[in-house]
Design a protein around this motif. Structure first.
Motif, short mmCIF file in Angstrom:
data_model
loop_
_atom_site.label_atom_id
_atom_site.label_comp_id
_atom_site.label_asym_id
_atom_site.label_seq_id
_atom_site.Cartn_x
_atom_site.Cartn_y
_atom_site.Cartn_z
N GLY A 1 0.83 -1.20 -0.04
CA GLY A 1 0.02 0.05 0.01
C GLY A 1 0.70 1.54 -0.22
O GLY A 1 0.60 2.12 -0.71
N TRP A 2 1.94 1.38 0.81
CA TRP A 2 2.78 2.57 0.95
C TRP A 2 3.41 2.96 -0.53
O TRP A 2 3.39 3.89 -1.01
N LEU A 3 3.66 1.80 -1.26
CA LEU A 3 4.28 1.98 -2.25
C LEU A 3 3.23 2.34 -3.79
O LEU A 3 3.41 3.57 -4.34
N LYS A 4 2.06 1.86 -3.45
CA LYS A 4 0.87 2.10 -4.58
C LYS A 4 0.66 3.58 -4.35
O LYS A 4 0.21 4.54 -5.15
N GLN A 5 0.45 4.03 -3.00
CA GLN A 5 -0.41 5.27 -2.60
C GLN A 5 0.49 6.26 -2.85
O GLN A 5 0.47 7.30 -3.47
N GLY A 6 1.99 5.76 -2.25
CA GLY A 6 2.83 7.07 -2.39
C GLY A 6 3.70 7.41 -3.69
O GLY A 6 4.21 8.47 -3.85
N PHE A 7 3.89 6.37 -4.45
CA PHE A 7 4.44 6.75 -5.72
C PHE A 7 3.89 6.30 -6.92
O PHE A 7 4.37 5.96 -7.99
N LYS A 8 2.43 6.38 -7.00
CA LYS A 8 1.83 6.02 -8.01
C LYS A 8 1.85 6.84 -9.39
O LYS A 8 2.00 6.58 -10.58
N ASP A 9 2.37 8.10 -9.22
CA ASP A 9 2.76 9.09 -10.10
C ASP A 9 4.07 9.11 -10.48
O ASP A 9 4.32 9.97 -11.43
N TYR A 10 4.94 8.40 -10.14
CA TYR A 10 6.37 8.31 -10.68
C TYR A 10 6.51 7.26 -11.74
O TYR A 10 5.62 6.23 -11.58
N ASP A 11 7.26 7.06 -12.32
CA ASP A 11 7.97 6.09 -13.27
C ASP A 11 8.42 4.91 -12.72
O ASP A 11 9.51 5.16 -12.05
N TRP A 12 8.00 3.81 -12.69
CA TRP A 12 8.51 2.43 -11.98
C TRP A 12 9.41 1.90 -12.97
O TRP A 12 9.91 0.85 -12.46
N THR A 13 9.65 2.21 -14.15
CA THR A 13 10.12 1.45 -15.05
C THR A 13 11.89 1.08 -14.30
O THR A 13 12.36 1.99 -14.08
N ASP A 14 12.22 -0.29 -14.39
CA ASP A 14 13.36 -0.69 -13.93
C ASP A 14 13.65 -0.21 -12.57
O ASP A 14 14.67 0.09 -12.07
N GLY A 15 12.46 0.10 -11.70
CA GLY A 15 12.61 0.59 -10.49
C GLY A 15 13.07 -0.84 -9.64
O GLY A 15 12.92 -2.06 -9.92
N ILE A 16 13.32 -0.55 -8.50
CA ILE A 16 14.01 -1.76 -7.39
C ILE A 16 13.68 -1.25 -6.11
O ILE A 16 13.75 -0.09 -5.72
N TRP A 17 13.28 -2.13 -5.33
CA TRP A 17 13.40 -1.59 -3.81
C TRP A 17 13.64 -3.05 -2.92
O TRP A 17 13.60 -4.24 -3.44
N HIS A 18 13.94 -2.68 -1.66
CA HIS A 18 14.02 -3.80 -0.59
C HIS A 18 13.93 -3.48 0.70
O HIS A 18 14.11 -2.11 1.08
N ASP A 19 13.18 -4.20 1.53
CA ASP A 19 13.41 -3.53 2.89
C ASP A 19 13.88 -4.88 3.73
O ASP A 19 14.07 -5.96 3.34
N GLY A 20 13.73 -4.55 5.18
CA GLY A 20 14.40 -5.83 5.97
C GLY A 20 14.11 -5.36 7.53
O GLY A 20 13.82 -4.25 7.99
N ALA A 21 14.73 -6.09 8.35
CA ALA A 21 14.21 -5.92 9.72
C ALA A 21 15.13 -6.94 10.65
O ALA A 21 15.34 -8.03 10.24
N GLU A 22 15.72 -6.50 11.59
CA GLU A 22 16.42 -7.22 12.78
C GLU A 22 15.77 -6.83 13.88
O GLU A 22 14.89 -5.87 13.94
N VAL A 23 16.18 -7.63 14.99
CA VAL A 23 15.68 -6.97 16.43
C VAL A 23 15.67 -5.60 16.71
O VAL A 23 17.10 -5.26 16.67
N GLY A 24 14.89 -4.81 16.71
CA GLY A 24 15.29 -3.34 17.12
C GLY A 24 15.50 -2.48 15.97
O GLY A 24 15.65 -1.41 16.14
N SER A 25 15.26 -2.93 14.62
CA SER A 25 15.55 -2.00 13.74
C SER A 25 14.79 -2.46 12.43
O SER A 25 14.26 -3.49 12.39
N GLN A 26 14.49 -1.45 11.58
CA GLN A 26 13.85 -1.62 10.28
C GLN A 26 14.22 -0.86 9.18
O GLN A 26 14.94 0.30 9.46
#
Length: 233
Positions: free
Chosen positions: A125-150
């Protein structure tokens, strides 16, 4: 040593290291925290053996250098254009080992792949809502988490946009890094004369009793605990 020579060094990422002992003297580090019923608890620094899955320490300035390089897929500063193109090429295979089409593919080299068709299919949802007006061509993303951090990083090369968020909050019980990513792009640009900023008082976290050692200086120090009926604690 490899990362320093081939990644961090060429980009001038002087405040980035896998181990705390390799950070510059006097570096200020954020502490991992956990959320409880009354607020957040400081759990201290810690190590784990597979450190490359989440022990990298860096700064906003160093991430700026990384983001700028990745707008061109790392080429030519880090590697060739051909290698950069491989980052956003599909690395998935079907059960019968046949390749997955680029349109249906989700994963490249360590990145989740984006294109404009995924504006419809993504469940983020954060991606669809926040960045819908941008060009996603060849876009990349990655998230992650460990204890106490995101963490969360989004790179949209064709739009000339990247956003990176590092936050010390409690594992995957929240989506703080994704919410902050959307909040950044939603925020109005500052005025040319922003005036004097105001700041809220900072609450000091409460240390957790018997927390893990906070020195955790380098590759030789790891904490490993095993409890079974054969090897009681």
């Amino acid at each position: 040593e490899f990362s320093r020579e081939h990644l961090f060094g060429p980009l001038g990422m002087d405040h980035t290291a896998w181990f705390r002992e390799d950070l510059p003297q006097g570096t200020h580090e954020a502490l991992p925290v956990e959320k409880d019923g009354q607020g957040f608890l400081d759990i201290g620094h810690y190590c784990f053996i597979d450190y490359t899955s989440g022990s990298l320490r860096t700064s906003a300035k160093d991430l700026e250098a990384w983001g700028n390089a990745m707008l061109d897929y790392g080429a030519p500063t880090l590697w060739s254009t051909e290698m950069g193109d491989e980052i956003v090429s599909c690395q998935e295979r079907k059960v019968n080992n046949m390749p997955v089409s680029q349109k249906d593919c989700k994963f490249g080299y360590g990145w989740i792949l984006l294109d404009n068709s995924k504006k419809i299919t993504t469940t983020e949802g954060w991606l669809k809502q926040g960045f819908k007006d941008y060009d996603w061509t060849d876009g990349i993303w990655h998230d992650g988490a460990e204890v106490g951090s995101q963490t969360n990083i989004l790179i949209l090369p064709k739009a000339g946009v990247y956003v990176a968020v590092l936050t010390n909050t409690d594992l995957n019980s929240e989506t703080a890094s994704q919410q902050l990513t959307k909040a950044i792009v939603d925020a109005p640009l500052p005025a040319s004369d922003p005036g004097t900023p105001t700041s809220a008082p900072i609450t000091t976290p409460t240390p957790v009793p018997n927390a893990a050692p906070t020195n955790c200086p380098g590759k030789s120090e790891f904490v490993f605990s095993l409890t079974t009926d054969k090897f009681p604690k």
